[in-house]
Design a protein around this motif. Structure first.
Motif, PDB file in Angstrom:
ATOM      1  N   GLY A 376       0.796  -1.216   0.000  1.00 39.48           N
ATOM      2  CA  GLY A 376       0.000   0.000   0.000  1.00 39.48           C
ATOM      3  C   GLY A 376       0.828   1.265   0.000  1.00 39.48           C
ATOM      4  N   VAL A 377       2.152   1.146   0.151  1.00 39.53           N
ATOM      5  CA  VAL A 377       2.999   2.331   0.152  1.00 39.53           C
ATOM      6  C   VAL A 377       3.102   2.875  -1.265  1.00 39.53           C
ATOM      7  CG1 VAL A 377       5.162   1.117  -0.308  1.00 39.53           C
ATOM      8  CG2 VAL A 377       5.203   3.224   1.017  1.00 39.53           C
ATOM      9  N   GLU A 378       3.339   4.166  -1.378  1.00 37.45           N
ATOM     10  CA  GLU A 378       3.525   4.773  -2.687  1.00 37.45           C
ATOM     11  C   GLU A 378       4.862   4.317  -3.267  1.00 37.45           C
ATOM     12  OE1 GLU A 378       2.705   8.936  -3.197  1.00 37.45           O
ATOM     13  OE2 GLU A 378       1.558   8.992  -1.332  1.00 37.45           O
ATOM     14  N   ILE A 379       4.805   3.734  -4.453  1.00 36.67           N
ATOM     15  CA  ILE A 379       6.018   3.202  -5.074  1.00 36.67           C
ATOM     16  C   ILE A 379       7.010   4.322  -5.369  1.00 36.67           C
ATOM     17  CG2 ILE A 379       6.908   2.059  -7.136  1.00 36.67           C
ATOM     18  CD1 ILE A 379       5.650   0.173  -5.202  1.00 36.67           C
ATOM     19  N   LYS A 380       6.519   5.542  -5.576  1.00 36.78           N
ATOM     20  CA  LYS A 380       7.452   6.628  -5.890  1.00 36.78           C
ATOM     21  C   LYS A 380       8.426   6.867  -4.744  1.00 36.78           C
ATOM     22  CE  LYS A 380       4.850  10.678  -4.277  1.00 36.78           C
ATOM     23  NZ  LYS A 380       4.296  11.998  -4.665  1.00 36.78           N
ATOM     24  N   ASN A 381       7.998   6.626  -3.500  1.00 44.75           N
ATOM     25  CA  ASN A 381       8.920   6.775  -2.371  1.00 44.75           C
ATOM     26  C   ASN A 381      10.019   5.715  -2.424  1.00 44.75           C
ATOM     27  OD1 ASN A 381       7.293   8.863  -1.477  1.00 44.75           O
ATOM     28  ND2 ASN A 381       6.159   7.580  -0.031  1.00 44.75           N
ATOM     29  N   VAL A 382       9.640   4.491  -2.808  1.00 44.66           N
ATOM     30  CA  VAL A 382      10.631   3.430  -2.963  1.00 44.66           C
ATOM     31  C   VAL A 382      11.533   3.736  -4.164  1.00 44.66           C
ATOM     32  CG1 VAL A 382      10.970   0.952  -3.264  1.00 44.66           C
ATOM     33  CG2 VAL A 382       8.993   1.789  -1.989  1.00 44.66           C
ATOM     34  N   ALA A 383      10.942   4.290  -5.229  1.00 47.78           N
ATOM     35  CA  ALA A 383      11.725   4.612  -6.425  1.00 47.78           C
ATOM     36  C   ALA A 383      12.798   5.641  -6.116  1.00 47.78           C
ATOM     37  CB  ALA A 383      10.810   5.115  -7.542  1.00 47.78           C
ATOM     38  N   GLN A 384      12.516   6.575  -5.212  1.00 45.99           N
ATOM     39  CA  GLN A 384      13.521   7.556  -4.813  1.00 45.99           C
ATOM     40  C   GLN A 384      14.682   6.877  -4.097  1.00 45.99           C
ATOM     41  OE1 GLN A 384      11.368  10.354  -2.397  1.00 45.99           O
ATOM     42  NE2 GLN A 384      10.227  11.214  -4.121  1.00 45.99           N
ATOM     43  N   VAL A 385      14.363   5.958  -3.194  1.00 44.95           N
ATOM     44  CA  VAL A 385      15.409   5.202  -2.498  1.00 44.95           C
ATOM     45  C   VAL A 385      16.184   4.352  -3.499  1.00 44.95           C
ATOM     46  CG1 VAL A 385      15.850   3.441  -0.744  1.00 44.95           C
ATOM     47  CG2 VAL A 385      14.094   5.191  -0.344  1.00 44.95           C
ATOM     48  N   PHE A 386      15.470   3.738  -4.411  1.00 39.37           N
ATOM     49  CA  PHE A 386      16.098   2.926  -5.451  1.00 39.37           C
ATOM     50  C   PHE A 386      17.091   3.761  -6.265  1.00 39.37           C
ATOM     51  CE2 PHE A 386      16.134   1.680  -9.915  1.00 39.37           C
ATOM     52  CZ  PHE A 386      16.485   0.344  -9.854  1.00 39.37           C
ATOM     53  N   SER A 387      16.729   4.994  -6.599  1.00 41.88           N
ATOM     54  CA  SER A 387      17.615   5.857  -7.378  1.00 41.88           C
ATOM     55  C   SER A 387      18.908   6.153  -6.633  1.00 41.88           C
ATOM     56  CB  SER A 387      16.901   7.170  -7.729  1.00 41.88           C
ATOM     57  OG  SER A 387      15.804   6.932  -8.584  1.00 41.88           O
ATOM     58  N   ALA A 388      18.817   6.283  -5.311  1.00 48.11           N
ATOM     59  CA  ALA A 388      20.034   6.485  -4.516  1.00 48.11           C
ATOM     60  C   ALA A 388      20.954   5.279  -4.633  1.00 48.11           C
ATOM     61  CB  ALA A 388      19.666   6.741  -3.060  1.00 48.11           C
ATOM     62  N   TRP A 389      20.389   4.082  -4.662  1.00 50.57           N
ATOM     63  CA  TRP A 389      21.178   2.857  -4.823  1.00 50.57           C
ATOM     64  C   TRP A 389      21.873   2.838  -6.187  1.00 50.57           C
ATOM     65  CZ3 TRP A 389      18.640  -2.361  -6.424  1.00 50.57           C
ATOM     66  CH2 TRP A 389      19.616  -3.357  -6.487  1.00 50.57           C
ATOM     67  N   ILE A 390      21.133   3.175  -7.235  1.00 50.15           N
ATOM     68  CA  ILE A 390      21.706   3.150  -8.577  1.00 50.15           C
ATOM     69  C   ILE A 390      22.846   4.159  -8.692  1.00 50.15           C
ATOM     70  CG2 ILE A 390      21.226   3.594 -11.013  1.00 50.15           C
ATOM     71  CD1 ILE A 390      20.130   0.946  -9.957  1.00 50.15           C
TER      72      ILE A 390
END
Length: 583
Positions: A376-390
């Protein structure tokens, strides 16, 4: 102070900010102690703390360019507030206590645990637990004015997440389940949306914003000011925050101490946060620290928490900047935890001095996001964290132009856009052997974390197909971007699993020395984390002791990718079926 706290609109906030700036300019040489004692706490609270019914000044500035300009002028490194803060610290006017309830979870637990211990036994270990505890008095952190300001600045993304969570809880109400036909139409709409965005989103960078927020611009300005390129421990300093000595070169030592405090503040508030295993296991053993008691207390209160909105963007900028300055340093700098074997080898260029401080906290921050992100979390918040990893995985792509968008506008210019002739050329920087030490020292980011992320993709594929598909594609693109990089990753994996290291000439001999540290990192960085723990107890039955990126077993990346592709085909089949059904 009362007028500042009462400002809840953009107009009132602008009036309060203007009055503060005018006052500081008029009394620049007076060192107004009353201002710091009375007005500063109220000002910082309203600037950086948000609540559902009272947005912070930073939030209000997002929709008001005039307020954004006033705040940027007040809070810039060369602005009147930080000038007054610096003057106050030079004259040692006063010290502040940051509210304990707003500290990161484990840091608050460490403070409360230290209160019960004797001062003689805890004084030396406090600095090892965190450099931020070096100024602890009893159960409180006594901070200089500058340190107090940095704490509030770092707290802003956490505050935004708390405010949003509170607002969502208040607005949550029971809903009537939709009918089967409504569910079918909703699924069809979701899949159609995915199909229509595949082409347009292929070239979009996950987590990228068209215009950087005021907070990110302030963050970038502080990083440039307080952690400049080439910032390393002075040779005559003789220590760091954990090992201070009095020597010549006070200015250089103080400048580095300020930089190190800022970096540690961001790490503790953003990356460590609510981690129940905040310290390397070997560090706890070496210094006799009560890790297990901290962990047991943390486990009792830890719940699944989604990534804070905007925190991923801040971490991404932090990583981008640290990648840049790490690449510019070529020294054999001392490490903070000099006795930890897995970190001792990691200080060779281009890893730099700062990278060993970031590795474990960043890895566990990413891993907690992928493992314990609730549905139920907004994927865009995870995508921001993911971008930091990349960004972290590709330091060779760090370009100064990528950071230009975060520059504060010059005074008096509300909107400044750089106009360049023609399109900006995309950097073609790729992995080269000069970055081998970095990859080897951060190997788990390229292997184990990939496998954990694929598990996340399985869990959330139905939540936002387009975003998850983009993220999976980006990870595979990074790994396959260079045959040399992929060959190095595979060689380490093969060497790691090979029982007789000296019998195969195909393995890189110089990779062998990294195998013990990678094994140590794998057990330490994933300490207490398990994908199967759904009740919050974080038992250790399924701790990860092996690399699985090239494994063909059930939990290996090959099998996970195969299942992922099948799920994608299933979604496509559902889309076609529902389309025919609707017609």
């Amino acid at each position: 102070g009362g007028a500042i706290l009462a400002a809840s609109t953009a107009v009132a906030a602008a009036r309060a900010v203007s009055s503060v700036a005018d006052y500081l300019r008029r009394h620049a040489g007076d060192h107004p102690r009353a201002f710091f004692a009375d007005a500063l706490p109220s000002l910082l609270f309203r600037v950086f703390v948000a609540s559902p019914d009272s947005p912070s000044f930073i939030d209000l500035a997002a929709g008001d360019p005039a307020l954004a300009e006033l705040l940027a002028s007040l809070l810039a490194p060369s602005g009147p507030l930080l000038a007054a803060v610096s003057a106050a610290d030079r004259h040692a006017l006063l010290r502040f206590v940051f509210p304990p309830e707003r500290l990161p979870d484990w840091l608050r637990l460490a403070l409360s645990s230290a209160t019960a211990a004797s001062s003689s036994s805890s004084s030396s270990s406090d600095e090892v637990i965190s450099p931020l505890l070096a100024g602890r008095v009893d159960s409180e952190l006594h901070l200089s004015v500058f340190e107090y300001y940095l704490f509030w600045f770092a707290y802003y993304p956490i505050s935004a997440a708390t405010a949003k969570a509170t607002g969502m809880a208040a607005a949550r109400a029971p809903k009537i389940p939709p009918s089967i036909s409504e569910q079918s139409l909703k699924s069809l709409g979701r899949i159609e949306s995915w199909m229509s965005t595949l082409g347009s989103s292929a070239g979009r960078n996950l987590g990228q914003k068209l215009e950087s927020s005021l907070y990110l611009k302030l963050l970038y300005s502080y990083l440039k000011e307080f952690v400049p390129s080439g910032c390393v421990p002075p040779r005559n300093m003789g220590g760091t925050l954990l090992h201070r000595t009095v020597s010549d070169g006070i200015d250089a030592a103080e400048s580095f101490r300020r930089a190190e405090f800022f970096v540690h503040t961001l790490i503790q508030f953003w990356l460590v946060g609510d981690d129940f295993s905040p310290l390397p296991v070997q560090t706890c053993r070496a210094y006799g620290l009560p890790l297990l008691s901290l962990q047991s207390h943390a486990n009792a209160t830890l719940v699944e928490r989604p990534p804070a909105p905007g925190l991923g963007d801040a971490v991404k900028l932090f990583v981008m900047y640290m990648n840049r300055i790490n690449a510019s340093v070529d020294i054999d700098a001392p490490n903070v935890f000099e006795g930890i074997s897995s970190w001792r080898e990691a200080c060779n260029s281009p890893v730099g001095y700062w990278n060993p401080l970031i590795q474990r906290p960043l890895y566990r921050f990413l891993l907690r996001t992928f493992l314990f992100c609730p549905m139920g979390v907004e994927i865009k918040n995870v995508a921001q964290v993911f971008s930091a990893w990349i960004v972290y995985m590709e330091p060779w792509k760090a370009q100064k132009d990528d950071l230009d968008a975060y520059d504060l506008p010059p005074p008096g210019c509300r909107n400044v856009h750089r106009v360049t002739e023609g399109k900006r050329q995309v950097s073609e920087a790729v992995y080269s052997p000069e970055w081998e030490n970095f990859v080897l020292s951060n190997y788990l980011f390229y292997s184990s974390l990939v496998v954990h992320f694929l598990g996340f993709a399985h869990k959330f594929i139905h939540s936002d197909v387009s975003s998850v598909l983009q993220m999976v594609s980006k990870v595979l693109e990074v790994l396959a971007s260079s045959t040399e990089l992929l060959g190095l990753i595979y060689s380490v994996d093969a060497t790691y699993h090979h029982r007789f290291f000296g019998s195969a000439s195909c393995y890189l001999d110089h990779v062998l020395k990294y195998v013990p540290s990678i094994r140590e990192q794998l057990q330490d960085w994933e300490y207490g984390l398990s994908e199967s723990d759904a009740d919050g107890s974080f038992l250790h039955e399924r701790r990860n002791f092996n690399l699985r990126l090239f494994s063909f077993d059930e939990e290996g990346a090959y099998n996970l990718l195969q299942v992922y592709i099948i799920m994608q085909l299933s979604l496509l089949a559902n889309f076609l079926f529902l389309s025919l059904f609707r017609v």
